[in-house]
Design a protein around this motif. Structure first.
Motif, PDB file in Angstrom:
ATOM      1  N   GLU A  78     -28.788  57.862 -59.702  1.00 19.17           N
ATOM      2  CA  GLU A  78     -29.610  58.602 -58.750  1.00 19.17           C
ATOM      3  C   GLU A  78     -30.974  58.922 -59.357  1.00 19.17           C
ATOM      4  O   GLU A  78     -32.000  58.829 -58.688  1.00 19.17           O
ATOM      5  CB  GLU A  78     -28.906  59.889 -58.316  1.00 19.17           C
ATOM      6  CG  GLU A  78     -27.724  59.646 -57.405  1.00 19.17           C
ATOM      7  CD  GLU A  78     -26.873  60.890 -57.176  1.00 19.17           C
ATOM      8  OE1 GLU A  78     -27.080  61.917 -57.853  1.00 19.17           O
ATOM      9  OE2 GLU A  78     -25.981  60.816 -56.306  1.00 19.17           O
ATOM     10  N   ARG A  79     -30.988  59.291 -60.637  1.00 20.39           N
ATOM     11  CA  ARG A  79     -32.252  59.607 -61.318  1.00 20.39           C
ATOM     12  C   ARG A  79     -33.135  58.361 -61.392  1.00 20.39           C
ATOM     13  O   ARG A  79     -34.328  58.422 -61.135  1.00 20.39           O
ATOM     14  CB  ARG A  79     -31.973  60.139 -62.720  1.00 20.39           C
ATOM     15  CG  ARG A  79     -33.261  60.423 -63.500  1.00 20.39           C
ATOM     16  CD  ARG A  79     -33.006  60.779 -64.927  1.00 20.39           C
ATOM     17  NE  ARG A  79     -32.533  62.144 -65.014  1.00 20.39           N
ATOM     18  CZ  ARG A  79     -32.002  62.668 -66.096  1.00 20.39           C
ATOM     19  NH1 ARG A  79     -31.848  61.929 -67.174  1.00 20.39           N
ATOM     20  NH2 ARG A  79     -31.612  63.920 -66.112  1.00 20.39           N
ATOM     21  N   GLU A  80     -32.540  57.225 -61.739  1.00 22.16           N
ATOM     22  CA  GLU A  80     -33.307  55.982 -61.819  1.00 22.16           C
ATOM     23  C   GLU A  80     -33.855  55.596 -60.446  1.00 22.16           C
ATOM     24  O   GLU A  80     -34.992  55.148 -60.336  1.00 22.16           O
ATOM     25  CB  GLU A  80     -32.446  54.859 -62.382  1.00 22.16           C
ATOM     26  CG  GLU A  80     -32.210  54.974 -63.868  1.00 22.16           C
ATOM     27  CD  GLU A  80     -31.341  53.856 -64.408  1.00 22.16           C
ATOM     28  OE1 GLU A  80     -31.197  52.811 -63.745  1.00 22.16           O
ATOM     29  OE2 GLU A  80     -30.809  54.023 -65.511  1.00 22.16           O
ATOM     30  N   GLN A  81     -33.040  55.772 -59.406  1.00 21.46           N
ATOM     31  CA  GLN A  81     -33.498  55.439 -58.061  1.00 21.46           C
ATOM     32  C   GLN A  81     -34.641  56.360 -57.640  1.00 21.46           C
ATOM     33  O   GLN A  81     -35.614  55.912 -57.033  1.00 21.46           O
ATOM     34  CB  GLN A  81     -32.340  55.527 -57.066  1.00 21.46           C
ATOM     35  CG  GLN A  81     -31.345  54.404 -57.239  1.00 21.46           C
ATOM     36  CD  GLN A  81     -30.099  54.576 -56.386  1.00 21.46           C
ATOM     37  OE1 GLN A  81     -29.806  55.659 -55.893  1.00 21.46           O
ATOM     38  NE2 GLN A  81     -29.365  53.492 -56.210  1.00 21.46           N
ATOM     39  N   ALA A  82     -34.539  57.639 -57.969  1.00 22.18           N
ATOM     40  CA  ALA A  82     -35.606  58.584 -57.629  1.00 22.18           C
ATOM     41  C   ALA A  82     -36.883  58.228 -58.376  1.00 22.18           C
ATOM     42  O   ALA A  82     -37.972  58.259 -57.804  1.00 22.18           O
ATOM     43  CB  ALA A  82     -35.173  60.018 -57.947  1.00 22.18           C
ATOM     44  N   GLY A  88     -37.718  55.315 -59.394  1.00 15.92           N
ATOM     45  CA  GLY A  88     -38.227  54.093 -58.772  1.00 15.92           C
ATOM     46  C   GLY A  88     -38.992  54.385 -57.502  1.00 15.92           C
ATOM     47  O   GLY A  88     -40.026  53.779 -57.228  1.00 15.92           O
ATOM     48  N   LYS A  89     -38.505  55.342 -56.721  1.00 13.48           N
ATOM     49  CA  LYS A  89     -39.198  55.716 -55.488  1.00 13.48           C
ATOM     50  C   LYS A  89     -40.544  56.345 -55.797  1.00 13.48           C
ATOM     51  O   LYS A  89     -41.533  56.086 -55.116  1.00 13.48           O
ATOM     52  CB  LYS A  89     -38.336  56.682 -54.663  1.00 13.48           C
ATOM     53  CG  LYS A  89     -37.139  56.012 -54.022  1.00 13.48           C
ATOM     54  CD  LYS A  89     -36.282  57.008 -53.268  1.00 13.48           C
ATOM     55  CE  LYS A  89     -35.049  56.329 -52.698  1.00 13.48           C
ATOM     56  NZ  LYS A  89     -34.162  57.280 -52.035  1.00 13.48           N
ATOM     57  N   VAL A  90     -40.603  57.171 -56.832  1.00 17.84           N
ATOM     58  CA  VAL A  90     -41.875  57.795 -57.227  1.00 17.84           C
ATOM     59  C   VAL A  90     -42.849  56.718 -57.689  1.00 17.84           C
ATOM     60  O   VAL A  90     -44.014  56.712 -57.287  1.00 17.84           O
ATOM     61  CB  VAL A  90     -41.655  58.853 -58.342  1.00 17.84           C
ATOM     62  CG1 VAL A  90     -42.970  59.287 -58.950  1.00 17.84           C
ATOM     63  CG2 VAL A  90     -40.893  60.045 -57.781  1.00 17.84           C
ATOM     64  N   TYR A 140     -42.856  53.612 -56.866  1.00 19.05           N
ATOM     65  CA  TYR A 140     -43.218  52.828 -55.686  1.00 19.05           C
ATOM     66  C   TYR A 140     -44.309  53.549 -54.900  1.00 19.05           C
ATOM     67  O   TYR A 140     -45.306  52.943 -54.506  1.00 19.05           O
ATOM     68  CB  TYR A 140     -41.976  52.608 -54.821  1.00 19.05           C
ATOM     69  CG  TYR A 140     -42.236  51.862 -53.544  1.00 19.05           C
ATOM     70  CD1 TYR A 140     -42.475  50.491 -53.556  1.00 19.05           C
ATOM     71  CD2 TYR A 140     -42.244  52.529 -52.324  1.00 19.05           C
ATOM     72  CE1 TYR A 140     -42.714  49.805 -52.385  1.00 19.05           C
ATOM     73  CE2 TYR A 140     -42.485  51.838 -51.143  1.00 19.05           C
ATOM     74  CZ  TYR A 140     -42.717  50.477 -51.172  1.00 19.05           C
ATOM     75  OH  TYR A 140     -42.956  49.797 -50.019  1.00 19.05           O
ATOM     76  N   ALA A 141     -44.130  54.850 -54.686  1.00 19.46           N
ATOM     77  CA  ALA A 141     -45.121  55.632 -53.946  1.00 19.46           C
ATOM     78  C   ALA A 141     -46.458  55.657 -54.689  1.00 19.46           C
ATOM     79  O   ALA A 141     -47.520  55.527 -54.075  1.00 19.46           O
ATOM     80  CB  ALA A 141     -44.613  57.058 -53.719  1.00 19.46           C
ATOM     81  N   GLU A 142     -46.406  55.791 -56.018  1.00 18.95           N
ATOM     82  CA  GLU A 142     -47.636  55.771 -56.807  1.00 18.95           C
ATOM     83  C   GLU A 142     -48.310  54.413 -56.718  1.00 18.95           C
ATOM     84  O   GLU A 142     -49.538  54.316 -56.649  1.00 18.95           O
ATOM     85  CB  GLU A 142     -47.336  56.129 -58.264  1.00 18.95           C
ATOM     86  CG  GLU A 142     -46.978  57.594 -58.460  1.00 18.95           C
ATOM     87  CD  GLU A 142     -46.491  57.908 -59.871  1.00 18.95           C
ATOM     88  OE1 GLU A 142     -46.340  56.969 -60.685  1.00 18.95           O
ATOM     89  OE2 GLU A 142     -46.263  59.087 -60.147  1.00 18.95           O
TER      90      GLU A 142
END
Length: 128
Positions: A66-70, A72-74, A76-78
């Motif tokens: 879950e931490r890695e996915q979060a 990754g989302k950050v 991606y957004a950056e």
């Protein structure tokens, strides 16, 4: 944090005996090399036989995923935000190359609402 990835499914030919033994251990094959591997095999067996410990490990692994996915989302957004800034730079440059003043080009980019006014100010500062 450093991650080391070992593909234990490929041939370990030409590798050290320790690495070959580690690949076997990862594939749940018995290893008879030294006391360290004996200890590791004993602990793996103890952990696998204890439902409470296995549950804790599974919970930990889930949280790490879950931490890695979060993260990754950050990232991606950056990346998307940086892409918008880069696009604004290109548009600004194209406007100026087509004869617009910096002020006119800035207003054109501002009206696109591609990036915030604060980010646009940073971009424009590069051309002053």
């Amino acid at each position: 944090m450093t991650k080391i990835i070992i593909n234990s499914q490929v041939s370990a030919e030409g590798q050290s005996e320790d690495l070959k033994a580690l690949a076997k251990l990862m594939n749940n094959e018995p290893v008879k090399l030294n006391k360290h591997f004996d200890y590791a095999q004993r602990r793996i067996k103890e952990i696998n036989e204890d439902p409470e410990t296995r549950e804790k490990i599974m919970l930990y692994e889930t949280r790490m995923l879950e931490r890695e996915q979060a993260a990754g989302k950050v990232a991606y957004a950056e990346g998307i935000e940086q892409g918008k800034i880069d696009s604004a730079k290109v548009i600004l440059e194209n406007q100026m190359e087509n004869g617009r003043t910096l002020e006119q080009a800035t207003e054109f980019v501002r009206n696109l609402k591609l990036i915030s006014d604060k980010e646009l100010e940073k971009v424009v500062a590069m051309y002053k």
